[in-house]
Write a protein that holds these residues in place. Sequence first.
Motif, PDB file in Angstrom:
ATOM      1  N   SER A  60      63.964  40.290  45.798  1.00  0.00           N
ATOM      2  CA  SER A  60      62.877  40.527  44.933  1.00  0.00           C
ATOM      3  C   SER A  60      62.432  41.667  45.367  1.00  0.00           C
ATOM      4  N   LEU A  61      61.921  41.594  46.753  1.00  0.00           N
ATOM      5  CA  LEU A  61      60.991  42.918  47.606  1.00  0.00           C
ATOM      6  C   LEU A  61      61.284  43.721  48.390  1.00  0.00           C
ATOM      7  N   ILE A 110      61.196  47.547  48.288  1.00  0.00           N
ATOM      8  CA  ILE A 110      60.260  48.220  48.807  1.00  0.00           C
ATOM      9  C   ILE A 110      60.293  47.637  50.689  1.00  0.00           C
ATOM     10  N   ALA A 111      60.797  46.834  51.464  1.00  0.00           N
ATOM     11  CA  ALA A 111      60.427  46.094  52.496  1.00  0.00           C
ATOM     12  C   ALA A 111      61.322  47.046  53.451  1.00  0.00           C
ATOM     13  N   ALA A 128      61.648  45.298  40.054  1.00  0.00           N
ATOM     14  CA  ALA A 128      61.758  43.844  40.203  1.00  0.00           C
ATOM     15  C   ALA A 128      60.851  43.688  41.632  1.00  0.00           C
ATOM     16  N   ALA A 129      61.066  45.114  42.672  1.00  0.00           N
ATOM     17  CA  ALA A 129      60.025  44.276  43.410  1.00  0.00           C
ATOM     18  C   ALA A 129      58.593  45.492  43.283  1.00  0.00           C
ATOM     19  N   ASP A 130      58.426  46.084  42.286  1.00  0.00           N
ATOM     20  CA  ASP A 130      56.841  46.304  41.687  1.00  0.00           C
ATOM     21  C   ASP A 130      57.154  46.248  40.008  1.00  0.00           C
ATOM     22  N   GLN A 179      52.020  37.505  46.209  1.00  0.00           N
ATOM     23  CA  GLN A 179      52.675  38.401  44.795  1.00  0.00           C
ATOM     24  C   GLN A 179      52.912  37.487  43.743  1.00  0.00           C
ATOM     25  N   ARG A 184      51.632  39.604  40.734  1.00  0.00           N
ATOM     26  CA  ARG A 184      52.798  38.970  39.146  1.00  0.00           C
ATOM     27  C   ARG A 184      52.469  38.343  38.217  1.00  0.00           C
ATOM     28  N   HIS A 213      51.011  50.987  47.859  1.00  0.00           N
ATOM     29  CA  HIS A 213      51.630  50.910  48.938  1.00  0.00           C
ATOM     30  C   HIS A 213      51.478  51.842  50.114  1.00  0.00           C
ATOM     31  N   PRO A 239      52.474  49.309  55.704  1.00  0.00           N
ATOM     32  CA  PRO A 239      54.095  49.706  56.046  1.00  0.00           C
ATOM     33  C   PRO A 239      55.223  48.585  55.319  1.00  0.00           C
ATOM     34  N   VAL A 240      56.254  48.454  55.218  1.00  0.00           N
ATOM     35  CA  VAL A 240      57.281  48.046  54.992  1.00  0.00           C
ATOM     36  C   VAL A 240      57.422  46.259  55.229  1.00  0.00           C
ATOM     37  N   ALA A 241      57.339  46.837  56.091  1.00  0.00           N
ATOM     38  CA  ALA A 241      57.622  45.245  56.898  1.00  0.00           C
ATOM     39  C   ALA A 241      56.514  44.251  56.389  1.00  0.00           C
ATOM     40  N   GLN A 242      55.073  44.857  55.617  1.00  0.00           N
ATOM     41  CA  GLN A 242      54.009  43.805  55.586  1.00  0.00           C
ATOM     42  C   GLN A 242      55.532  42.994  54.177  1.00  0.00           C
ATOM     43  N   PHE A 243      56.242  43.591  53.628  1.00  0.00           N
ATOM     44  CA  PHE A 243      56.992  42.889  52.185  1.00  0.00           C
ATOM     45  C   PHE A 243      58.149  42.455  52.583  1.00  0.00           C
ATOM     46  N   ILE A 244      57.764  41.786  54.017  1.00  0.00           N
ATOM     47  CA  ILE A 244      58.793  40.297  54.157  1.00  0.00           C
ATOM     48  C   ILE A 244      58.112  39.488  54.730  1.00  0.00           C
TER      49      ILE A 244
END
Lengths: 190, 401
Positions: free
Chosen positions: A89-90, A93-94, A151-153, B77, B81, B265, B269-274
Amino acid sequence: MAVLGATLVLFAGLVGVAAASEELPPLPDVSIPTDAETIELGERIVMARCKTCHSLQYLRDEETLQPLLSGITPDTAKKQFGVVPPDLSLIAIARPGGAAHTYAFLTGYENDLGDCEKAANRFISGGCTAMVDPRLSDEDALAITAFLKEAADPNEKIRVQIGIWVEIFLGILTVMAYLVYRRIKKRELG
Amino acid sequence: MAEKGSLSRVYDWFDRQLPVTELMENHATKYPTPKNLTYWWNFGSLAAIFLVIQILTGILLAVQYKNDPTLAFDSVQRIVRDVEWGWLIQPMHAIGASFFFLVMFIHLGRGMVYGSYKSPRALLWLIGCALFMVLVIAGFTGYLLPWGQMSYWAAQVITEVFSAVPVVGQTLVEWVRGSFVVSDATLSRMFTYHIVLVPILFIMLTVVHISALHKVGSSNPTGVEIDKKEKDKFATFHPLTTAKDAWFGLLVLMVFFAFVFFAPHYFTPVAQFIEANPLQTPPEIVPEWYFLSMFAILRSIPEKLLGVVALFGSVGILFFLPLLDRSPVKRAFSRPIFRWGLLLFFLDFIYLGYLGTKPPLGANLVAGQIATLYYFLFFLSLPLVTWLEAKMAAKKGAKDE
C-alpha cells in the motif's frame, strides 16, 4: 526582503541535500501515467498477480470493506521465500526515488543471477531479492506503478485540486492585506 | 446621553470584573512599537501563528491517533485515508513543525544580529531560549508518534546518548525509555509529553515571553534604545504592526500551504512510510533537518560523554549569551569583529546541518570537528572580542581627536 528570500532558498537547498543520498544506479527518468484507464489496468494486474503474495492492507475490498490481505499467509510466505513479502500500500513512497523506484525495480531484473539465490535486481541494495522476475512488459510495469502510486497517496488528486483554489484565495487575500498595510503605513509613518 | 446597547452593557459587565480593556490596550492595540522595525521583526508573531496551527491540528490528530505500537502506524494511515479532512490535517501538523523551527531559527538569528539578548532584554532572551528548548522536545517527542522506521530508530539513537552519563547512564536510558528498548512504554510517555507537557509549557512561556517583551519594549534595527518619551518614534501596535503581521503572515502561509497541498511528504524520509521494526535497522538514520546541526555536533566528537555534553551544550550555551557578550553595542553591523564572527557562525551552523546528512568519516569527520569547535569558540571568544573592539574604538576615538 532580499535577504529573507536568500535565507529561504538556502534552507530549501539544505533540505534538498538531506533528501538525496543512496548508492544505487540512477533511476530511469520515467513519467508515471495518471489516467484512470492505466491505473485500472494496473489494479487488475496487481489483484491478479501481486496480491497472491503481497498484501495491500491500507486498501479495502470494494464489497466486504475488509483490508486487502495476501493470498498466502505471512507464515507460509516466510517458509516458502525466507521473508514475508512487503505490504504494497505504501511501497511507491517508501523507497528512495518513490514511484520511479517501483518501476525501476519491476523492470530491473538481471538474467545473470550472480551470487543471488532467487533473483538479481539492479535497483535493490545488495543486488539480490527473494521475489522472482515477474517478467512484465514495460506497459504493465508502468500500469502497476501508476496504481501503486495512487494507492500510496490516494488523496493527491483532490489535494492538488483544492490546493490550487486555496493558493488563489490566499494570493488575493495577501495582495489585499498588503494594500491595506501600504495605506496604513503611509498614514502612520507619513 | 444615548442609551447603551445591550452588547456594550455585557462588555462593561466583564470589564468591571476583569481587566479586558486594560489587557487589550496594553498588549495589543496600544502597545508602542518602534516605527523603524524591518521584516526581520515579523518572525515572533509568525511563531505565534505556527503555535496556533500546531495546537489546533494537534488536537484534531490526537482525537484519532492511537498511542499503541501495534496501532500507531495504522492510525496515522487511517487519519490520512479515512478521516474527513485527515489528509489535510496530518500534513499541516507535520509541515507545521518544520516551519515552526524555520521561523524560530530566523527569530533567534534576528535576536543575535540586533543584540536582543542584551540589557534590558536579557530575561526576554532567556525565556526565548527556554521556548526553543520546549520546541526541541516537541519535535523529538512528536517524531516518535507516527511509529515509522525513522521514528523508532531516531528515538533509539537519541535516548541511547544518555548511556554516556557515568555510573547512572544505563539506568537513565531505561528511565527515559520506560523500558530496555524503545517500546510501548516509550510511545505512551512521549505521547503524553507531546500532547500535555509541551503545549502547557509552550503556552505558559509564550505568555511570559510576551509579558517580558511588553515590559521592556521591542528592540529596533538601529541598536540604539529609543526613549519612551519620544512619542513620534513609536506607533501603536494596531493598526501598523497588526497590518504588517497580517500580510506577511499570509505570504508565509501561502508557502506553507504550497507544501501541505503539493508536497506533503517533502520533509518526510522514505523510511517513515515503513512501520517501525525493532529487528531491522534502516540503512541510514538521519534526523529531521532541524536537528541536523545538533546531530553533526554529537557525532563529530568520538568520545561518547563529551559528544553528549557538546550536544546539550550547543543549545544550553544560548542561555549564556547575555553573560558572554558584554559589549554595549547592540547592532552586529556596527561591530568590526563580531559582525564577521556572527556571519561565520550562521554559515557554520548551516554547514553543520549539511554535515549531519553525511556519515562522520574521513574528511567529513574532520570538517565536523572544526565546525563544532567554531560553534563553541564563537560564544566563548565573545569576552575577548568585546575587549578587542573596545580597544579599537578607543584607538579610533583618539585618532579622531
